[in-house]
Design a protein around this motif. Structure first.
Motif, short mmCIF file in Angstrom:
data_model
loop_
_atom_site.label_atom_id
_atom_site.label_comp_id
_atom_site.label_asym_id
_atom_site.label_seq_id
_atom_site.Cartn_x
_atom_site.Cartn_y
_atom_site.Cartn_z
N GLY A 1 0.82 -1.21 0.00
CA GLY A 1 0.00 0.00 0.00
C GLY A 1 0.86 1.26 0.00
N SER A 2 2.10 1.11 -0.43
CA SER A 2 2.98 2.25 -0.65
C SER A 2 3.75 1.96 -1.93
CB SER A 2 4.02 2.42 0.45
OG SER A 2 3.42 2.58 1.69
N ARG A 3 4.12 3.00 -2.65
CA ARG A 3 4.92 2.87 -3.87
C ARG A 3 4.31 1.81 -4.80
NH1 ARG A 3 11.14 2.41 -2.59
NH2 ARG A 3 11.24 3.30 -4.65
N ASP A 4 3.01 1.75 -4.85
CA ASP A 4 2.36 0.74 -5.69
C ASP A 4 1.17 1.36 -6.42
OD1 ASP A 4 1.37 -1.47 -6.90
OD2 ASP A 4 1.31 -2.72 -5.09
N ASP A 5 1.39 1.66 -7.68
CA ASP A 5 0.34 2.25 -8.51
C ASP A 5 -0.86 1.32 -8.64
OD1 ASP A 5 0.59 4.81 -9.39
OD2 ASP A 5 2.12 4.32 -10.87
N LYS A 6 -0.57 0.02 -8.60
CA LYS A 6 -1.61 -0.98 -8.82
C LYS A 6 -2.76 -0.83 -7.83
CE LYS A 6 -1.40 -5.21 -7.68
NZ LYS A 6 -0.73 -6.41 -7.23
N VAL A 7 -2.42 -0.42 -6.60
CA VAL A 7 -3.48 -0.26 -5.60
C VAL A 7 -3.77 1.22 -5.37
CG1 VAL A 7 -2.99 -2.45 -4.47
CG2 VAL A 7 -1.84 -0.40 -3.67
N GLY A 8 -3.30 2.06 -6.28
CA GLY A 8 -3.61 3.49 -6.18
C GLY A 8 -2.86 4.19 -5.07
N ARG A 9 -1.72 3.66 -4.67
CA ARG A 9 -0.92 4.30 -3.62
C ARG A 9 0.52 4.43 -4.11
NH1 ARG A 9 -5.08 5.34 -2.27
NH2 ARG A 9 -6.24 5.01 -0.34
N PRO A 10 0.77 5.41 -4.98
CA PRO A 10 2.13 5.52 -5.54
C PRO A 10 3.13 6.17 -4.59
CG PRO A 10 0.70 7.18 -6.50
CD PRO A 10 -0.17 6.35 -5.59
N TYR A 11 2.66 6.75 -3.50
CA TYR A 11 3.58 7.48 -2.64
C TYR A 11 4.29 6.57 -1.63
CZ TYR A 11 -0.49 7.23 0.48
OH TYR A 11 -1.55 6.79 1.23
N CYS A 12 5.41 7.06 -1.12
CA CYS A 12 6.17 6.34 -0.09
C CYS A 12 5.60 6.73 1.27
CB CYS A 12 7.64 6.73 -0.17
SG CYS A 12 8.63 6.19 1.23
N SER A 13 5.39 5.73 2.13
CA SER A 13 4.81 6.03 3.45
C SER A 13 5.86 6.42 4.48
CB SER A 13 3.97 4.87 3.95
OG SER A 13 2.77 4.81 3.22
N LYS A 14 7.11 6.40 4.08
CA LYS A 14 8.20 7.02 4.82
C LYS A 14 8.64 6.35 6.12
CE LYS A 14 9.85 11.64 5.73
NZ LYS A 14 9.50 13.00 6.08
N VAL A 15 7.74 5.70 6.82
CA VAL A 15 8.12 5.14 8.13
C VAL A 15 8.34 3.63 8.10
CG1 VAL A 15 6.99 6.94 9.45
CG2 VAL A 15 5.70 4.93 8.81
N CYS A 16 7.88 2.96 7.03
CA CYS A 16 7.83 1.50 7.06
C CYS A 16 9.22 0.86 7.08
CB CYS A 16 7.02 0.98 5.88
SG CYS A 16 5.58 1.96 5.50
N CYS A 17 10.17 1.42 6.31
CA CYS A 17 11.52 0.85 6.31
C CYS A 17 12.08 0.84 7.72
CB CYS A 17 12.44 1.67 5.41
SG CYS A 17 12.08 1.46 3.66
N MET A 18 11.80 1.95 8.42
CA MET A 18 12.38 2.08 9.75
C MET A 18 11.66 1.20 10.77
SD MET A 18 14.91 3.85 9.24
CE MET A 18 15.41 3.90 10.93
N TYR A 19 10.33 1.15 10.70
CA TYR A 19 9.67 0.32 11.72
C TYR A 19 9.92 -1.16 11.47
CZ TYR A 19 5.20 -0.23 8.96
OH TYR A 19 4.23 -0.52 8.03
N THR A 20 10.16 -1.53 10.21
CA THR A 20 10.48 -2.93 9.95
C THR A 20 11.86 -3.27 10.50
OG1 THR A 20 9.04 -3.05 8.04
CG2 THR A 20 10.82 -4.64 8.13
N ALA A 21 12.80 -2.33 10.36
CA ALA A 21 14.12 -2.54 10.96
C ALA A 21 13.96 -2.71 12.47
CB ALA A 21 15.03 -1.35 10.66
#
Lengths: 274, 665, 136
Positions: free
Chosen positions: B402-422
């Motif tokens: 649901g981020s950086r994915d045009d297919k689901v209409g959400r082309p933007y980066c959600s900014k926090v996911c890389c960090m919270y996954t780390a």
């Protein structure tokens, strides 16, 4: 359909007859050009299905397509003909004025129509079926517009109506490897083996398919899988029309159930369905 | 008769190098109503400005044209210049002969001719300028904050500490927002509740803050400094004066409903506080799920089987605080400024059929994992698989769901996911040393203080295997999940047997963010994120004066950014509320009451609801402009059929005179 | 009017996007022909279609209106109104015997300086080719 997939041909005709679905074979249908045409010549890949579509249009009948690949090509052609320039170009190539006013359905969709009553003679109780749709019947969704691409239900509902149990499993629409069937047998074996083993682990007694290529790959190579991948058992692979036929009262012989490489008869006998 | 002064700027060689300035000055001297014309080397310099002030006084000029750079550059500077010489600052017109002339044309003759035309047009226009006085309006020194997450909390505390009254409206029974659902925070691994709870308590105890939980903003009227807001206070069925928050009732309630706070992984009673540290620490009755309320509802129709009557909470409450006579109530309050901090929700991953479409219990979202990790969560902080309660050993993380994915209409980066996954990879390893994490990612975006080091730590120290690529399919095989994906760095498909799959679901605005924006007359984008007045220079303001936005309702951001954003909005609010009255820009529309026929075509097109109906002494209903709301776009002028509406500074006569002067020469 | 050679083009530019875009053309020194004379308006929605008719009536060779891109209006929706009004105006101009190509509406943002220069250059060239209205 007359040769390697005769089981599909025969069982489909029997089922349709029983259900009152009248099939008329187009006199001048041509090969859809799958694999060969669509990977080499784009115009040809549209012109061949367009020729067939035109006949259906002239007859004014919806087109029921038993093969998933043919279905895919016909749908792709309809999709591309939505573009006016393409329509003009392909019309020129076929030599006829084309339109997109043709209904194309996979045979599965035709026969799974819940408005058609099923005169069940022998419910398939106790039979657990893994419904396998393959990749082309449902993909790409915006082109084929049939069921869900990841978790389709059409065949599952049909199988349940026959009295059998459609198991829930996760590889209903995974690729069997048909696209590289002759070039990379190792890939076919790996992909098909994955499908069969999950079906079996999920408790299926057999796999139901709706495409001759899927059937060929899953049915034919089980021996090779035993040799190369340690596939230990056998899992019968049947056309969904054969299961329909069985429940509608046709004999295994009529349905050519004895023609499969992986013999389903012992399993059916065990389940008291023959 | 006007006495117009024309001042042509050389701007060093910027203008003078191409345009023949003396020729322009000479031409200006012969233009109608021009009493004086001169040139300056640099008009914006103190020397240049002084020469204009002197000329105004000495030549008794009553209007000024300055031919120089773009008015977007120095209009305000020069308004102050002429005002210093005693002229009304709106009796000035700037002719743009730099950006629109000397900088884009190289032929001196053409450029000079064009500059003369532009000056002539400005002279024609300035002759029709009127003296304008900015108006003063009063203001209510109170701020409304919509949304009690960390951003709203920060804004409320900052505004209240500056001495202004604040009303904080929160739709849930407690403030705290999404941050209260988190276990730890990156990159410091602070416990989220430990740093948030004191702030929540500060809000509750601050003498300047009124907390309205379980409440929603219904309607907003008015304009900057003078908003009137209808707030719906939903019936809590608990008298907060009597209630001590002892907890007897929610321990006794026999009903069990999936807990929204625990993302449905745990349950809560029908009379409840969402979490242990809730502020206020007093319960509400969830009317839709309360057994007795259901019984009361049944009694109205007596359809279906009779439900039990319950009322256990009333029986056990030691202070008789349960009050079923409470009704939803709408109160109206006045505010000078509004801050919108309505926050975010996570993307619903069930649209991803290839990840199971929500079918597999062990494919969970990151926020669900937060609840499983939290010591106050449904598992007491033990990470257990939802399917069978076992400890997962192989955990696959999938980024950009649901981020950086045009297919689901959400082309933007959600900014926090890389960090919270780390963070999750590090925390899971701390919970259980045998855990092996796999992370499917597109890029690891770790831009932020200490972020890259933190993301590295996840990769280097916890043994998490980062695989650059997407996952094509997840399916259940026996008890486990098979994850099929691609490692695009080695160009091979990969298969992983996973016990648990965690989807890094992206951020999207809370439900109804668009409706709130409509009520406040502010803009929102296709994803319903609110739009700031300027993405760089006015990040917390909106196009509607007095309405501010902050936090994740504007776009994805992490906690420190939210806190900074909330503080920034507070600073703007404080600056606004510190004034004793507000000055309004006089370049607004005006209605000629004699010409207006009361058709209100103007009202239809006004984007700012600035047009009111007014009854004249002779009982005609005519349009009247609320100058505090009018932004001066001029849409109404064009819509007006009898020509009764005009726009100050850009009147129809002025635009026409510019055209006529130009074409007729 | 003092455009000795070639057509006179009047440009109405919205203050927030296109006027700033034209400023940007200046700061980035993106040259274009000197035929255009720019009038600043707060919003493309402030431009009265009748004023454009007046421009032509008085002998202007072409009119360019430029505003914010749809969705970017400083006043939220002003350019939507202008878009509709000008669609109607175009039909009317045709009816009045003014070639509709002489009236152009463009969306130019504050950052599109180079694009503004390109639009004006192309428009001017087209108008030179079309010739002066007085001559025709």
């Amino acid at each position: 359909m007359h040769a390697t997939a005769a089981e599909y041909d025969v069982s489909t005709r029997l089922v349709c007859q029983k259900l009152g679905v009248e099939l008329r074979e187009l006199e001048d249908w041509v090969c859809c050009g799958a694999s060969a045409a669509h990977s080499t010549d784009h115009l040809l890949s549209l012109a061949l299905p367009a020729h067939t579509l035109k006949q259906a249009e002239e007859k004014g009948l919806p087109l029921a397509v038993p093969c998933a690949m043919c279905f895919s090509r016909l749908k792709f052609t309809l999709h591309e003909l939505e573009n006016k320039d393409t329509l003009a170009l392909v019309s020129g190539a076929v030599g006829k004025e084309l339109s997109t006013a043709v209904t194309v359905k996979p045979m599965l969709q035709v026969l799974a129509d819940e408005d058609i009553p099923l005169p069940i003679a022998k419910p398939l109780s106790g039979l657990k079926v893994a419904c396998y749709y393959g990749c082309l019947l449902v993909r790409p969704p915006e082109v084929v517009g049939f069921d869900d691409a990841e978790n389709p239900q059409t065949m599952d509902h049909l199988i349940e109506r026959l009295g059998a149990e459609a198991i829930d499993w996760g590889l209903k629409t995974s690729c069997c490897g048909a696209g590289v069937a002759f070039a990379r047998l190792d890939v076919v074996l790996k992909l098909s083996h994955r499908i069969l083993s999950l079906a079996q682990k999920s408790g299926a007694d057999c796999v139901a398919v709706a495409c001759p290529m899927c059937h060929a790959n899953l049915d034919m190579y089980q021996k090779d899988m035993t040799v190369k991948l340690g596939w230990k058992t056998e899992l019968p692979v049947l056309y969904f029309t054969q299961l329909m036929g069985l429940s509608l009262g046709f004999s295994p012989k009529e349905l050519l159930l004895d023609k499969h490489i992986t013999n389903p008869l012992p399993m059916l006998r065990e389940k008291k369905l023959t | 008769m006007s006495r117009i002064g024309v001042f042509v700027c050389h701007c060093g060689t910027n203008i003078g190098g191409v345009v023949n300035v003396p020729e322009v000055v000479e031409a200006a001297r012969h233009m109608p109503l021009v009493a004086y014309a001169d040139a300056n080397k640099y008009t914006c310099s103190e020397v240049g400005q002084a020469s204009i002030r002197d000329a105004i006084r000495e030549q008794r000029l009553d209007r000024v044209v300055i031919a120089s750079c773009s008015p977007r550059m120095h209009e305000n500077t020069f308004r102050r210049t002429v005002a210093a010489a005693g002229l009304n600052p709106y009796l000035l017109e700037i002719s743009n002969i730099r950006e629109h002339c000397s900088w884009v044309h190289s032929d001196s003759k053409d450029a000079t001719a064009k500059a003369i035309d532009l000056v002539r047009m400005a002279v024609a226009k300035v002759a029709r300028h009127e003296s304008l006085l900015p108006k003063q309006v009063g203001l209510t020194k109170r701020a409304l904050i919509i949304g009690g997450g960390i951003t709203g909390i920060q804004a409320a505390l900052d505004i209240a500490s500056a001495g202004h009254e604040v009303v904080l409206v929160e739709k849930e029974p407690s403030i705290g927002g999404r941050m209260s659902q988190l276990d730890k925070t990156f990159p410091t691994l602070d416990c989220s509740a430990c740093i948030l709870t004191p702030k929540m308590v500060d809000v509750a105890q601050h003498p300047n803050i009124t907390l309205l939980t379980y409440s929603e903003v219904k309607e907003v009227r008015g304009f900057v400094g003078n908003f009137e807001v209808d707030i719906l206070k939903k019936a809590k069925m608990v008298d907060y004066v009597k209630c001590t928050g002892c907890g007897t009732c929610w321990q006794a309630c026999p009903e069990r409903i999936p807990s929204e706070f625990d993302m449905g992984l745990g349950s809560r009673p029908a009379i409840y506080i969402p979490f242990a540290q809730a502020v206020p620490n007093k319960p509400v009755i969830d009317i839709a799920n309360c057994r007795y309320e259901k019984y009361l509802k049944w009694k109205e129709t007596e359809e279906g089987p009779e439900p039990p009557q319950c009322r256990i909470c009333e029986g056990v409450c030691p202070t008789e605080a349960i009050d079923r006579s409470q009704k939803d109530e709408i109160i109206t309050e006045k505010f000078g400024a509004v801050v919108v901090t309505t926050g975010f929700k996570t993307f619903d991953h069930s649209v991803y059929g290839e990840y199971g479409g929500g079918r597999y219990p062990d494919v969970i979202s990151s926020l669900e994992l937060e609840r499983l990790m939290s010591a106050a969560g449904p598992t007491g902080g033990e990470v257990l698989r939802p399917s069978d309660g076992s400890h997962p050993k192989n955990v696959v993380f999938i980024q950009c769901v649901g981020s950086r994915d045009d297919k689901v209409g959400r082309p933007y980066c959600s900014k926090v996911c890389c960090m919270y996954t780390a963070k999750h990879a590090i925390m899971l390893r701390e919970h259980d040393h045998e855990v092996q994490c796999y992370v499917f990612y597109i890029d690891v975006r770790a831009g932020g203080k200490d972020f890259e080091e933190f993301a590295r730590r996840a990769q280097d120290e916890t043994g998490a295997l980062y695989l650059r690529g997407r996952v094509s399919q997840i399916y259940q095989e026996g008890k486990n999940l098979k994850v099929l994906g691609e490692d695009s760095l080695i160009g091979r498909p990969v298969e992983i047997e996973a016990d648990l799959v965690v989807l890094a679901t992206g951020m999207e605005p809370s439900d109804n963010a668009d409706l709130i924006a409509q009520k406040l007359n502010i803009s929102y984008n296709t994803y319903n994120f609110l739009i700031e007045a300027h993405p760089k220079l006015r990040p917390v303001e909106t196009q509607t004066d007095g309405i501010f936005v902050a936090g994740t309702c504007v776009g994805p951001r992490d906690i420190p950014d939210c806190v900074a954003h909330g503080g920034a909005a507070a600073a703007k609010v404080v600056a606004l509320l510190s004034q004793d009255s507000l000055t309004t820009d006089p370049l607004t529309s005006i209605v000629d009451p004699m010409k207006c026929v009361g058709c209100f075509a103007c009202k239809e097109v006004c984007p700012f609801n600035a047009i009111d109906e007014q009854v004249t002494r002779d009982k005609r209903t005519i349009a009247s402009i609320n100058e505090s709301l009018c932004k001066g776009c001029g849409l109404c002028v064009v819509a007006c059929r009898p020509g009764a509406v005009n726009l100050r500074g850009f009147t129809s006569q002025q635009l026409l005179s510019e055209v006529l002067t130009l074409v007729r020469g | 009017m003092s455009v000795d050679n070639g057509p006179l083009i009047i440009g109405f530019l919205c203050n927030w996007c296109s006027y700033a875009g034209a400023d940007m053309a200046g700061t980035s020194r993106a040259a274009y022909p000197a035929n255009i004379r720019i009038i600043r308006v707060p919003c493309s929605g402030r431009v009265d279609p009748l004023l454009i008719v007046k421009c032509f009536e008085e002998g202007a060779d072409a009119v360019l209106v430029a505003g914010c891109h749809p969705g970017d209006c400083h006043y939220n929706e002003g350019n939507y109104y202008s878009r509709r009004r000008f669609a109607l105006l175009r039909a009317l101009l045709d009816f009045m015997g003014i070639e509709k190509e002489r009236f152009q509406v463009e969306w130019v943002s504050a950052s599109e300086g180079k694009r503004f220069a390109k639009i004006v250059t192309k428009f001017t060239e087209e108008m030179i080719e079309r010739g002066s209205r007085k001559a025709s």
